[in-house]
Design a protein around this motif. Structure first.
Motif, PDB file in Angstrom:
ATOM      1  N   ALA A 171       0.819  -1.036   0.030  1.00 36.45           N
ATOM      2  CA  ALA A 171      -0.055  -0.127   0.038  1.00 36.45           C
ATOM      3  C   ALA A 171       0.713   1.321   0.032  1.00 36.45           C
ATOM      4  O   ALA A 171       0.370   2.401  -0.336  1.00 36.45           O
ATOM      5  N   ASP A 172       2.112   1.125   0.332  1.00 33.09           N
ATOM      6  CA  ASP A 172       2.937   2.276   0.446  1.00 33.09           C
ATOM      7  C   ASP A 172       3.820   2.454  -1.062  1.00 33.09           C
ATOM      8  O   ASP A 172       4.701   3.124  -1.049  1.00 33.09           O
ATOM      9  N   GLY A 173       3.679   1.444  -1.764  1.00 35.55           N
ATOM     10  CA  GLY A 173       4.235   1.642  -3.395  1.00 35.55           C
ATOM     11  C   GLY A 173       5.561   0.926  -3.196  1.00 35.55           C
ATOM     12  O   GLY A 173       6.166   0.721  -4.556  1.00 35.55           O
TER      13      GLY A 173
ATOM     14  N   VAL B 258       3.248   3.464  -7.864  1.00 36.34           N
ATOM     15  CA  VAL B 258       2.009   4.173  -7.221  1.00 36.34           C
ATOM     16  C   VAL B 258       1.054   3.012  -7.121  1.00 36.34           C
ATOM     17  O   VAL B 258       0.589   2.295  -7.780  1.00 36.34           O
ATOM     18  N   PRO B 259       0.639   2.863  -5.703  1.00 31.37           N
ATOM     19  CA  PRO B 259      -0.301   1.703  -5.206  1.00 31.37           C
ATOM     20  C   PRO B 259      -1.563   2.038  -5.743  1.00 31.37           C
ATOM     21  O   PRO B 259      -2.115   2.906  -6.257  1.00 31.37           O
TER      22      PRO B 259
ATOM     23  N   GLU C 142      -4.043   0.275  -1.696  1.00 40.09           N
ATOM     24  CA  GLU C 142      -4.246  -1.372  -1.295  1.00 40.09           C
ATOM     25  C   GLU C 142      -3.122  -2.075  -1.784  1.00 40.09           C
ATOM     26  O   GLU C 142      -2.543  -1.960  -2.938  1.00 40.09           O
ATOM     27  N   ALA C 143      -2.579  -3.065  -0.901  1.00 37.71           N
ATOM     28  CA  ALA C 143      -1.436  -3.958  -1.522  1.00 37.71           C
ATOM     29  C   ALA C 143      -2.241  -4.918  -2.875  1.00 37.71           C
ATOM     30  O   ALA C 143      -3.262  -5.390  -2.673  1.00 37.71           O
TER      31      ALA C 143
END
Length: 69
Positions: free
Chosen positions: A15-17, A47-48, A56-57
């Motif tokens: 989620a943090d890219g 870019v997530p 979101e992952a």
């Protein structure tokens, strides 16, 4: 060495890219190119993906082309 080809990687992007995991979906046919592609992608920042506006992952396919010119 005349090696060239396309590597298709499956990358799990947090989620943090930041890439969390990388797998070879389709090999170039050369171990050296496959390893270099995996090493490079693990240094990238993405870019997530978002669901309902919330990062979101998720898994993503990333093609890497090695072409001699």
């Amino acid at each position: 060495m005349g090696e060239q080809g396309k590597v298709l990687l499956r990358v799990f992007i947090g989620a943090d890219g930041v890439p969390q995991r990388v797998e070879i979906n389709k090999s170039s046919g050369y171990d050296r190119l496959d390893r270099q592609a995996m090493d490079a992608v693990m240094r990238w920042r993405f870019v997530p993906g978002k669901r309902n506006g919330v990062p979101e992952a998720m898994w993503n396919l990333v093609p890497i082309n090695f072409v001699l010119e």
